[in-house]
Write a protein that holds these residues in place. Sequence first.
Motif, mmCIF file in Angstrom:
data_model
loop_
_atom_site.group_PDB
_atom_site.id
_atom_site.type_symbol
_atom_site.label_atom_id
_atom_site.label_comp_id
_atom_site.label_asym_id
_atom_site.label_seq_id
_atom_site.Cartn_x
_atom_site.Cartn_y
_atom_site.Cartn_z
ATOM 1 N N LYS A 292 -18.730 65.082 14.744
ATOM 2 C CA LYS A 292 -19.187 66.252 13.570
ATOM 3 C C LYS A 292 -18.042 66.676 13.016
ATOM 4 O O LYS A 292 -17.935 67.017 11.735
ATOM 5 N N MET A 293 -16.925 67.039 13.660
ATOM 6 C CA MET A 293 -15.636 67.495 13.242
ATOM 7 C C MET A 293 -14.722 66.580 12.314
ATOM 8 O O MET A 293 -14.329 66.908 11.071
ATOM 9 N N LYS A 294 -14.933 65.158 12.632
ATOM 10 C CA LYS A 294 -14.375 64.202 11.818
ATOM 11 C C LYS A 294 -15.151 64.118 10.434
ATOM 12 O O LYS A 294 -14.590 64.027 9.355
ATOM 13 N N LYS A 295 -16.484 64.315 10.159
ATOM 14 C CA LYS A 295 -17.257 64.268 9.080
ATOM 15 C C LYS A 295 -16.894 65.519 8.307
ATOM 16 O O LYS A 295 -16.976 65.122 6.997
ATOM 17 N N LEU A 296 -16.598 66.661 8.844
ATOM 18 C CA LEU A 296 -16.223 67.847 7.929
ATOM 19 C C LEU A 296 -14.590 67.809 7.544
ATOM 20 O O LEU A 296 -14.175 68.737 6.859
ATOM 21 N N ASN A 297 -13.857 66.738 8.018
ATOM 22 C CA ASN A 297 -12.440 66.321 7.738
ATOM 23 C C ASN A 297 -11.697 67.664 8.238
ATOM 24 O O ASN A 297 -11.020 68.279 7.758
ATOM 25 N N ILE A 298 -11.902 68.037 9.544
ATOM 26 C CA ILE A 298 -11.352 69.055 10.016
ATOM 27 C C ILE A 298 -10.005 68.965 10.276
ATOM 28 O O ILE A 298 -9.162 70.149 10.290
ATOM 29 N N LEU A 299 -9.318 67.960 10.432
ATOM 30 C CA LEU A 299 -8.304 67.690 10.506
ATOM 31 C C LEU A 299 -7.205 68.099 9.365
ATOM 32 O O LEU A 299 -6.132 68.741 9.301
ATOM 33 N N GLU A 300 -7.765 67.803 8.079
ATOM 34 C CA GLU A 300 -7.185 68.245 6.867
ATOM 35 C C GLU A 300 -7.252 69.803 6.789
ATOM 36 O O GLU A 300 -6.261 70.441 6.289
ATOM 37 N N TRP A 301 -8.400 70.346 7.295
ATOM 38 C CA TRP A 301 -8.512 71.831 7.075
ATOM 39 C C TRP A 301 -7.496 72.425 8.014
ATOM 40 O O TRP A 301 -6.771 73.299 7.760
ATOM 41 N N LEU A 302 -7.148 72.003 9.209
ATOM 42 C CA LEU A 302 -6.145 72.450 10.021
ATOM 43 C C LEU A 302 -4.634 72.336 9.559
ATOM 44 O O LEU A 302 -3.941 73.135 9.801
ATOM 45 N N GLU A 303 -4.629 71.135 8.803
ATOM 46 C CA GLU A 303 -3.230 71.063 8.309
ATOM 47 C C GLU A 303 -3.046 72.285 7.298
ATOM 48 O O GLU A 303 -2.061 72.857 6.911
#
Length: 375
Positions: free
Chosen positions: A128-139
Amino acid sequence: MKYRTFGNTGLKVSVLGFGAMRLPTIDGETGRINEEEAIKMIRFAIDRGVNYIDTAWPYHDGNSEVLVGKALKDGYREKAMVATKLPVWSVEKIEDADEILDKQLEKLDLEYIDFYLLHALNKNSWAKMKKLNILEWLEKAREEGKIKHIGFSFHDEYRVFKEIVDAYSWDFCQIQYNYLDTEYQAGKKGLQYAHDKGLAVVIMEPLRGGLLAGEAPAEVKRIMKENNINNSMADLALQWLWNQKEISVVLSGMSTMEQVKENILSATFSAVNSLTLDEIDIIEEIAEKMRGPVSCTRCAYCMPCPNGVNIPENFYLYNTAKLFDNFEDNQKRYHEMEEDNRAVNCIKCAQCEELCPQNLPIMNLLEEVAAYFNG
């Protein structure tokens, strides 16, 4: 206090971290923290060198972050680093993450959070987090100065853990690990893998929800006496962890000042490779005697039950009865609970099983507990 380097960050972090998940409460109500005592405990720990304070959005019904923020007033913020977590189960769109992080900064009353984790990742929540591009958001959050270091806490099998570790240049991770759980979830294999990849590793549930801190069963007492082991059960479990170089911080969810003092004392005697091979073998022997029938850590993520069942308490009484061969006392305590709180009142709605980070078959286990105490 002893300190270790926190992965590749270069930060020096106390080997003991203060977990703000089991703070003292008023009348046993999770959301009513005894603020005066809790603040006193956190500041006592910081004054004695603890510099890692761990909290999270859901702890104490959402009040833990507020309490930690209050504890860090009066100059204590400059002495400690704070970890909190994004409740991934509450994030349906990326704007939800923005709103939650801003609210956390407000609750903590901080300009930034030192260590920010995706909370309780498993196979489904990671997808689910990958679909939301959570890593980009964290950056982005880091670039904006809202968070400093990025990590995740984890509850699933090793294969999923490895996938998550390999997906990003994480600063750290947080795993459940103790001498009963060496093969559970990420386990020893995951600890080693994360360390080899340069991640700092934070340990949660070092005492398995208090199971490894209470009175030892008769068989364990015999083993300790025969081998001249005079440590308390809690100290033995903590030293086993600190003996391992791969571990950066051990979190302890402390509920009393006595626990704070005992754990700080234990930390002062900690060291890598401080245990002999014979001592490690003895602890493995103790572990075999300490495994209760239900691997519940009493984290209470399953609570509240919509039908009123006190799930962690039922499992605690069941484990205690089995481990200590003390059916009568624990049956009495079971029947002294409010009627709605007893295992027999489970209606098998399955809400708890969706929330349990241990993936326990809670409904079946509650049925087992009810049959045991009502038989």
